[in-house]
Design a protein around this motif. Structure first.
Motif, mmCIF file in Angstrom:
data_model
loop_
_atom_site.group_PDB
_atom_site.id
_atom_site.type_symbol
_atom_site.label_atom_id
_atom_site.label_comp_id
_atom_site.label_asym_id
_atom_site.label_seq_id
_atom_site.Cartn_x
_atom_site.Cartn_y
_atom_site.Cartn_z
ATOM 1 N N PRO A 61 -4.425 17.174 -7.737
ATOM 2 C CA PRO A 61 -5.728 17.846 -7.537
ATOM 3 C C PRO A 61 -6.906 16.890 -7.716
ATOM 4 N N GLU A 62 -6.796 15.985 -8.674
ATOM 5 C CA GLU A 62 -7.877 15.013 -8.896
ATOM 6 C C GLU A 62 -8.063 14.119 -7.671
ATOM 7 N N GLY A 63 -6.935 13.662 -7.113
ATOM 8 C CA GLY A 63 -7.012 12.810 -5.936
ATOM 9 C C GLY A 63 -7.544 13.548 -4.726
ATOM 10 N N LEU A 64 -7.097 14.786 -4.536
ATOM 11 C CA LEU A 64 -7.556 15.578 -3.399
ATOM 12 C C LEU A 64 -9.054 15.868 -3.485
ATOM 13 N N ALA A 65 -9.558 16.035 -4.715
ATOM 14 C CA ALA A 65 -10.992 16.269 -4.889
ATOM 15 C C ALA A 65 -11.801 15.050 -4.458
ATOM 16 N N LEU A 66 -11.234 13.876 -4.665
ATOM 17 C CA LEU A 66 -11.919 12.641 -4.263
ATOM 18 C C LEU A 66 -11.770 12.365 -2.778
ATOM 19 N N ASN A 67 -10.570 12.694 -2.235
ATOM 20 C CA ASN A 67 -10.296 12.405 -0.825
ATOM 21 C C ASN A 67 -9.194 13.350 -0.348
ATOM 22 N N PRO A 68 -9.529 14.361 0.452
ATOM 23 C CA PRO A 68 -8.531 15.341 0.901
ATOM 24 C C PRO A 68 -7.400 14.737 1.722
ATOM 25 N N VAL A 69 -7.624 13.548 2.287
ATOM 26 C CA VAL A 69 -6.566 12.883 3.060
ATOM 27 C C VAL A 69 -6.148 11.588 2.361
ATOM 28 N N ALA A 70 -6.131 11.614 1.052
ATOM 29 C CA ALA A 70 -5.766 10.421 0.280
ATOM 30 C C ALA A 70 -4.379 9.913 0.638
ATOM 31 N N GLU A 71 -3.442 10.835 0.907
ATOM 32 C CA GLU A 71 -2.080 10.396 1.202
ATOM 33 C C GLU A 71 -1.992 9.646 2.525
ATOM 34 N N LYS A 72 -2.838 9.986 3.474
ATOM 35 C CA LYS A 72 -2.883 9.204 4.714
ATOM 36 C C LYS A 72 -3.362 7.781 4.428
ATOM 37 N N LEU A 73 -4.357 7.659 3.562
ATOM 38 C CA LEU A 73 -4.837 6.340 3.165
ATOM 39 C C LEU A 73 -3.721 5.558 2.478
ATOM 40 N N PHE A 74 -2.991 6.230 1.594
ATOM 41 C CA PHE A 74 -1.855 5.617 0.902
ATOM 42 C C PHE A 74 -0.871 5.066 1.933
ATOM 43 N N LEU A 75 -0.480 5.897 2.884
ATOM 44 C CA LEU A 75 0.552 5.507 3.844
ATOM 45 C C LEU A 75 0.082 4.375 4.749
ATOM 46 N N ASP A 76 -1.100 4.515 5.343
ATOM 47 C CA ASP A 76 -1.596 3.466 6.240
ATOM 48 C C ASP A 76 -1.716 2.134 5.512
ATOM 49 N N SER A 77 -2.255 2.184 4.286
ATOM 50 C CA SER A 77 -2.430 0.957 3.508
ATOM 51 C C SER A 77 -1.087 0.339 3.147
ATOM 52 N N MET A 78 -0.163 1.174 2.672
ATOM 53 C CA MET A 78 1.117 0.672 2.203
ATOM 54 C C MET A 78 1.952 0.101 3.334
ATOM 55 N N LEU A 79 1.984 0.782 4.470
ATOM 56 C CA LEU A 79 2.805 0.315 5.584
ATOM 57 C C LEU A 79 2.333 -1.044 6.090
ATOM 58 N N THR A 80 1.030 -1.189 6.261
ATOM 59 C CA THR A 80 0.507 -2.475 6.723
ATOM 60 C C THR A 80 0.745 -3.560 5.687
ATOM 61 N N ALA A 81 0.509 -3.249 4.407
ATOM 62 C CA ALA A 81 0.722 -4.237 3.345
ATOM 63 C C ALA A 81 2.182 -4.681 3.292
ATOM 64 N N ARG A 82 3.110 -3.729 3.389
ATOM 65 C CA ARG A 82 4.534 -4.089 3.327
ATOM 66 C C ARG A 82 4.919 -5.010 4.480
#
Length: 305
Positions: free
Chosen positions: A199-220
Protein backbone atom coordinates in the motif's frame (compact mmCIF):
# COMPACT_ATOMS: atom_id res chain seq x y z
CA UNK A 1 28.39 -14.52 -37.21
CA UNK A 2 25.99 -14.61 -34.27
CA UNK A 3 22.61 -16.29 -34.84
CA UNK A 4 19.33 -14.41 -35.21
CA UNK A 5 16.09 -15.95 -33.93
CA UNK A 6 12.43 -15.06 -34.34
CA UNK A 7 10.81 -15.39 -30.92
CA UNK A 8 7.23 -14.81 -29.79
CA UNK A 9 6.23 -13.54 -26.36
CA UNK A 10 2.59 -14.23 -25.49
CA UNK A 11 0.75 -12.12 -22.91
CA UNK A 12 -2.14 -14.46 -22.15
CA UNK A 13 -5.08 -13.66 -19.88
CA UNK A 14 -5.43 -16.85 -17.78
CA UNK A 15 -9.05 -17.04 -16.70
CA UNK A 16 -9.31 -18.64 -13.25
CA UNK A 17 -9.78 -22.41 -13.38
CA UNK A 18 -10.79 -22.44 -17.07
CA UNK A 19 -8.00 -24.81 -17.93
CA UNK A 20 -9.23 -26.11 -21.27
CA UNK A 21 -10.25 -22.74 -22.67
CA UNK A 22 -6.94 -21.22 -21.51
CA UNK A 23 -5.10 -24.00 -23.32
CA UNK A 24 -7.13 -23.41 -26.47
CA UNK A 25 -6.35 -19.69 -26.41
CA UNK A 26 -2.64 -20.45 -25.88
CA UNK A 27 -2.79 -22.89 -28.78
CA UNK A 28 -4.27 -20.18 -31.04
CA UNK A 29 -1.45 -17.79 -30.14
CA UNK A 30 1.21 -20.44 -30.74
CA UNK A 31 -0.22 -21.37 -34.13
CA UNK A 32 -0.29 -17.69 -35.04
CA UNK A 33 3.32 -17.28 -33.90
CA UNK A 34 4.40 -20.25 -36.02
CA UNK A 35 2.59 -18.84 -39.06
CA UNK A 36 4.55 -15.59 -38.59
CA UNK A 37 7.85 -17.46 -38.67
CA UNK A 38 8.52 -17.61 -34.94
CA UNK A 39 10.90 -20.37 -33.89
CA UNK A 40 10.07 -20.13 -30.18
CA UNK A 41 6.92 -19.13 -28.29
CA UNK A 42 6.81 -18.33 -24.56
CA UNK A 43 3.67 -18.23 -22.35
CA UNK A 44 3.19 -16.75 -18.85
CA UNK A 45 3.29 -18.36 -15.43
CA UNK A 46 0.04 -20.00 -14.18
CA UNK A 47 -1.34 -19.70 -17.69
CA UNK A 48 -3.68 -22.71 -17.40
CA UNK A 49 -5.27 -22.08 -14.00
CA UNK A 50 -4.44 -18.52 -12.93
CA UNK A 51 -3.21 -18.32 -9.32
CA UNK A 52 -6.22 -19.38 -7.23
CA UNK A 53 -4.81 -21.96 -4.79
CA UNK A 54 -7.78 -21.63 -2.43
CA UNK A 55 -10.23 -22.73 -5.12
CA UNK A 56 -11.64 -26.16 -4.11
CA UNK A 57 -10.84 -27.54 -7.57
CA UNK A 58 -7.31 -26.16 -7.85
CA UNK A 59 -5.44 -29.27 -6.72
CA UNK A 60 -7.57 -31.54 -8.86
CA UNK A 61 -6.90 -29.38 -11.92
CA UNK A 62 -3.16 -29.59 -11.22
CA UNK A 63 -3.38 -33.38 -11.13
CA UNK A 64 -3.77 -33.38 -14.92
CA UNK A 65 -0.53 -31.53 -15.64
CA UNK A 66 0.99 -34.27 -17.82
CA UNK A 67 -2.01 -34.27 -20.15
CA UNK A 68 -1.36 -30.63 -21.03
CA UNK A 69 2.40 -31.03 -21.18
CA UNK A 70 1.92 -33.83 -23.72
CA UNK A 71 -0.48 -31.67 -25.72
CA UNK A 72 2.11 -28.91 -25.89
CA UNK A 73 4.70 -31.44 -27.03
CA UNK A 74 2.40 -32.59 -29.82
CA UNK A 75 1.65 -28.96 -30.78
CA UNK A 76 5.36 -28.13 -30.93
CA UNK A 77 5.98 -31.08 -33.23
CA UNK A 78 2.99 -30.29 -35.44
CA UNK A 79 3.81 -26.58 -35.82
CA UNK A 80 7.61 -27.09 -35.81
CA UNK A 81 8.07 -24.46 -33.12
CA UNK A 82 9.82 -24.61 -29.75
CA UNK A 83 7.53 -23.83 -26.81
CA UNK A 84 8.02 -22.79 -23.22
CA UNK A 85 4.44 -23.29 -21.98
CA UNK A 86 4.74 -20.75 -19.21
CA UNK A 87 4.51 -22.73 -16.02
CA UNK A 88 2.36 -25.75 -15.37
CA UNK A 89 1.43 -26.47 -11.76
CA UNK A 90 2.03 -30.14 -11.03
CA UNK A 91 0.44 -32.11 -8.21
CA UNK A 92 2.72 -34.90 -7.01
CA UNK A 93 1.61 -37.42 -4.44
CA UNK A 94 4.56 -39.55 -3.38
CA UNK A 95 7.39 -39.69 -0.87
CA UNK A 96 10.35 -39.63 -3.23
CA UNK A 97 12.95 -36.96 -3.75
CA UNK A 98 13.32 -35.98 -7.40
CA UNK A 99 15.31 -32.73 -7.26
CA UNK A 100 12.15 -30.77 -6.54
CA UNK A 101 12.52 -30.15 -2.84
CA UNK A 102 10.32 -33.11 -1.89
CA UNK A 103 11.81 -34.99 1.03
CA UNK A 104 11.13 -38.59 1.92
CA UNK A 105 8.76 -39.32 4.74
CA UNK A 106 7.02 -35.97 5.00
CA UNK A 107 3.62 -36.24 6.63
CA UNK A 108 1.67 -34.57 3.83
CA UNK A 109 2.69 -36.22 0.57
CA UNK A 110 0.79 -33.83 -1.72
CA UNK A 111 3.20 -31.32 -3.27
CA UNK A 112 2.44 -28.59 -5.79
CA UNK A 113 5.37 -27.67 -8.02
CA UNK A 114 5.53 -24.62 -10.27
CA UNK A 115 7.38 -25.94 -13.32
CA UNK A 116 8.67 -24.46 -16.58
CA UNK A 117 9.59 -26.77 -19.46
CA UNK A 118 11.57 -26.15 -22.63
CA UNK A 119 10.08 -28.16 -25.51
CA UNK A 120 11.93 -28.17 -28.83
CA UNK A 121 10.36 -28.09 -32.29
CA UNK A 122 10.32 -31.89 -32.47
CA UNK A 123 8.32 -32.14 -29.23
CA UNK A 124 11.24 -33.26 -27.07
CA UNK A 125 11.70 -31.86 -23.57
CA UNK A 126 15.16 -30.30 -23.35
CA UNK A 127 14.83 -28.68 -19.94
CA UNK A 128 12.79 -28.47 -16.76
CA UNK A 129 12.99 -25.92 -13.96
CA UNK A 130 11.06 -25.82 -10.68
CA UNK A 131 10.55 -22.33 -9.23
CA UNK A 132 13.01 -21.62 -6.46
CA UNK A 133 12.15 -18.20 -5.03
CA UNK A 134 8.52 -18.30 -3.94
CA UNK A 135 6.63 -15.03 -3.56
CA UNK A 136 5.48 -14.08 -0.09
CA UNK A 137 3.46 -16.18 2.30
CA UNK A 138 0.80 -17.26 -0.18
CA UNK A 139 3.07 -19.13 -2.61
CA UNK A 140 5.13 -20.51 0.25
CA UNK A 141 2.00 -21.86 1.86
CA UNK A 142 0.98 -23.84 -1.24
CA UNK A 143 4.06 -24.53 -3.37
CA UNK A 144 7.24 -26.54 -2.85
CA UNK A 145 10.45 -24.75 -3.83
CA UNK A 146 13.43 -26.34 -5.57
CA UNK A 147 15.38 -24.91 -2.60
CA UNK A 148 19.13 -25.53 -2.90
CA UNK A 149 19.11 -27.48 -6.15
CA UNK A 150 21.48 -25.81 -8.64
CA UNK A 151 19.97 -23.65 -11.36
CA UNK A 152 20.12 -25.79 -14.53
CA UNK A 153 21.26 -24.58 -17.95
CA UNK A 154 19.98 -26.35 -21.06
CA UNK A 155 21.52 -26.97 -24.47
CA UNK A 156 18.92 -25.95 -27.04
CA UNK A 157 18.78 -24.91 -30.72
CA UNK A 158 18.98 -21.35 -29.32
CA UNK A 159 22.25 -22.00 -27.51
CA UNK A 160 22.57 -22.40 -23.77
CA UNK A 161 19.35 -21.31 -22.10
CA UNK A 162 18.50 -20.60 -18.47
CA UNK A 163 14.96 -20.44 -17.14
CA UNK A 164 13.61 -18.51 -14.18
CA UNK A 165 10.08 -17.94 -12.95
CA UNK A 166 8.60 -14.61 -11.83
CA UNK A 167 10.08 -13.59 -8.44
CA UNK A 168 13.35 -15.34 -9.33
CA UNK A 169 14.01 -12.21 -11.39
CA UNK A 170 14.74 -10.28 -8.18
CA UNK A 171 17.79 -12.41 -7.36
CA UNK A 172 20.95 -11.55 -9.33
CA UNK A 173 22.65 -14.64 -7.89
CA UNK A 174 20.42 -16.82 -10.08
CA UNK A 175 21.65 -15.11 -13.24
CA UNK A 176 25.28 -15.24 -12.13
CA UNK A 177 25.01 -18.96 -11.42
CA UNK A 178 23.74 -19.61 -14.92
CA UNK A 179 25.93 -17.28 -16.94
CA UNK A 180 28.87 -19.01 -15.26
CA UNK A 181 27.55 -22.15 -17.02
CA UNK A 182 27.37 -20.35 -20.36
CA UNK A 183 23.72 -19.25 -20.51
CA UNK A 184 23.18 -16.28 -22.83
CA UNK A 185 19.41 -16.40 -23.19
CA UNK A 186 17.01 -16.38 -20.23
CA UNK A 187 13.33 -17.24 -20.46
CA UNK A 188 11.13 -15.95 -17.63
CA UNK A 189 7.43 -16.88 -17.46
CA UNK A 190 5.71 -14.58 -14.97
CA UNK A 191 2.45 -13.76 -13.21
CA UNK A 192 3.38 -10.33 -11.87
CA UNK A 193 0.60 -7.91 -10.96
CA UNK A 194 0.40 -4.29 -9.93
CA UNK A 195 -1.07 -5.36 -6.59
CA UNK A 196 2.16 -7.18 -5.69
CA UNK A 197 3.26 -3.75 -4.44
CA UNK A 198 2.62 -2.66 -0.85
CA UNK A 199 0.00 0.00 0.00
CA UNK A 200 2.84 2.42 0.76
CA UNK A 201 4.39 1.81 -2.64
CA UNK A 202 1.08 2.10 -4.48
CA UNK A 203 0.41 5.43 -2.75
CA UNK A 204 3.70 6.73 -4.14
CA UNK A 205 3.31 5.18 -7.60
CA UNK A 206 0.25 3.14 -8.68
CA UNK A 207 2.33 1.46 -11.40
CA UNK A 208 5.43 0.89 -9.27
CA UNK A 209 5.60 -2.76 -10.30
CA UNK A 210 5.89 -1.80 -13.96
CA UNK A 211 8.82 0.42 -13.03
CA UNK A 212 10.33 -2.50 -11.09
CA UNK A 213 10.00 -4.85 -14.06
CA UNK A 214 11.23 -2.47 -16.78
CA UNK A 215 14.20 -1.42 -14.65
CA UNK A 216 15.12 -4.93 -13.56
CA UNK A 217 14.86 -6.53 -16.99
CA UNK A 218 17.08 -3.95 -18.65
CA UNK A 219 19.58 -4.02 -15.76
CA UNK A 220 19.81 -7.82 -15.84
CA UNK A 221 20.55 -7.75 -19.58
CA UNK A 222 23.37 -5.25 -19.09
CA UNK A 223 24.93 -6.74 -15.97
CA UNK A 224 24.93 -10.30 -17.37
CA UNK A 225 25.40 -9.52 -21.09
CA UNK A 226 22.38 -11.68 -21.88
CA UNK A 227 19.02 -11.59 -23.63
CA UNK A 228 15.72 -12.10 -21.79
CA UNK A 229 12.31 -13.28 -22.99
CA UNK A 230 9.83 -12.15 -20.33
CA UNK A 231 6.23 -13.36 -20.68
CA UNK A 232 3.82 -11.90 -18.14
CA UNK A 233 0.10 -12.52 -17.70
CA UNK A 234 -2.27 -9.90 -19.07
CA UNK A 235 -5.90 -9.10 -18.48
CA UNK A 236 -8.62 -6.46 -18.54
CA UNK A 237 -7.61 -2.92 -17.52
CA UNK A 238 -8.35 -2.10 -13.91
CA UNK A 239 -7.96 -5.69 -12.71
CA UNK A 240 -4.36 -5.32 -11.53
CA UNK A 241 -2.56 -6.99 -14.43
CA UNK A 242 0.83 -5.46 -15.17
CA UNK A 243 1.55 -6.93 -18.60
CA UNK A 244 4.59 -5.33 -20.31
CA UNK A 245 5.84 -8.67 -21.65
CA UNK A 246 8.99 -8.08 -23.65
CA UNK A 247 12.13 -9.35 -25.32
CA UNK A 248 15.05 -7.42 -23.89
CA UNK A 249 18.77 -7.10 -24.74
CA UNK A 250 21.72 -4.94 -23.65
CA UNK A 251 22.29 -1.58 -25.37
CA UNK A 252 18.73 -1.49 -26.75
CA UNK A 253 16.46 -2.54 -23.89
CA UNK A 254 13.16 -4.01 -25.13
CA UNK A 255 13.18 -5.11 -28.77
CA UNK A 256 9.42 -5.54 -28.41
CA UNK A 257 7.26 -4.63 -25.43
CA UNK A 258 3.54 -5.17 -24.97
CA UNK A 259 2.99 -1.81 -23.32
CA UNK A 260 -0.52 -2.33 -22.02
CA UNK A 261 -1.90 -4.96 -19.68
CA UNK A 262 -4.28 -6.58 -22.15
CA UNK A 263 -3.84 -9.94 -23.88
CA UNK A 264 -1.62 -10.00 -26.94
CA UNK A 265 1.49 -11.31 -28.68
CA UNK A 266 4.61 -9.85 -30.24
CA UNK A 267 7.27 -11.47 -32.42
CA UNK A 268 10.81 -10.14 -32.09
CA UNK A 269 13.92 -10.56 -34.21
CA UNK A 270 16.45 -11.51 -31.56
CA UNK A 271 19.99 -10.88 -32.81
CA UNK A 272 22.39 -12.59 -30.41
CA UNK A 273 25.16 -10.48 -31.93
CA UNK A 274 23.96 -7.71 -29.60
CA UNK A 275 24.75 -9.96 -26.62
CA UNK A 276 28.20 -10.78 -28.03
CA UNK A 277 28.93 -7.09 -28.64
CA UNK A 278 27.93 -6.22 -25.08
CA UNK A 279 30.19 -8.93 -23.66
CA UNK A 280 33.11 -7.74 -25.81
CA UNK A 281 32.62 -4.29 -24.28
CA UNK A 282 31.80 -5.06 -20.64
CA UNK A 283 33.63 -8.44 -20.31
CA UNK A 284 31.35 -9.55 -17.46
CA UNK A 285 31.63 -13.24 -18.34
CA UNK A 286 35.36 -12.97 -18.88
CA UNK A 287 35.84 -11.53 -15.40
CA UNK A 288 33.62 -14.17 -13.79
CA UNK A 289 35.66 -16.90 -15.46
CA UNK A 290 38.92 -15.75 -13.83
CA UNK A 291 40.27 -18.08 -11.18
CA UNK A 292 41.06 -15.20 -8.84
CA UNK A 293 37.72 -13.39 -9.32
CA UNK A 294 37.09 -11.58 -6.05
CA UNK A 295 33.34 -12.25 -5.64
CA UNK A 296 32.66 -15.76 -4.39
CA UNK A 297 28.98 -16.74 -4.48
CA UNK A 298 28.22 -19.42 -1.92
CA UNK A 299 24.95 -21.32 -1.59
CA UNK A 300 25.30 -23.14 1.72
CA UNK A 301 24.42 -22.58 5.35
CA UNK A 302 27.98 -21.57 6.23
CA UNK A 303 28.03 -18.72 3.67
CA UNK A 304 29.95 -15.64 4.78
CA UNK A 305 28.12 -12.53 3.66
Amino acid sequence: MAPVYNVAVIQLHPKPMQVESNFRKAEEFIRSAASQGAELAVLPEYHLTNWVPQDPGFKEACRHWKTYLDRYRALAKECKIAIVPGTIIELHTDDTHDSTGITEGEEDNDRLLNVAYFIDASGEILGKYVKKNLWGSIERLHLTSSTRDPHPVFDTPFGKVGMLICWDLAFPEAFREMIAQGAKLFIIPTFWTLSDCSPEGLALNPVAEKLFLDSMLTARCFENTCAIIFANAGGPPGKGYAGISQVCVPYVGPLVRLGGCTEGMAVARLDMGIVEAAEANYQVRADLAKGDWHYDYRHSNDSKL
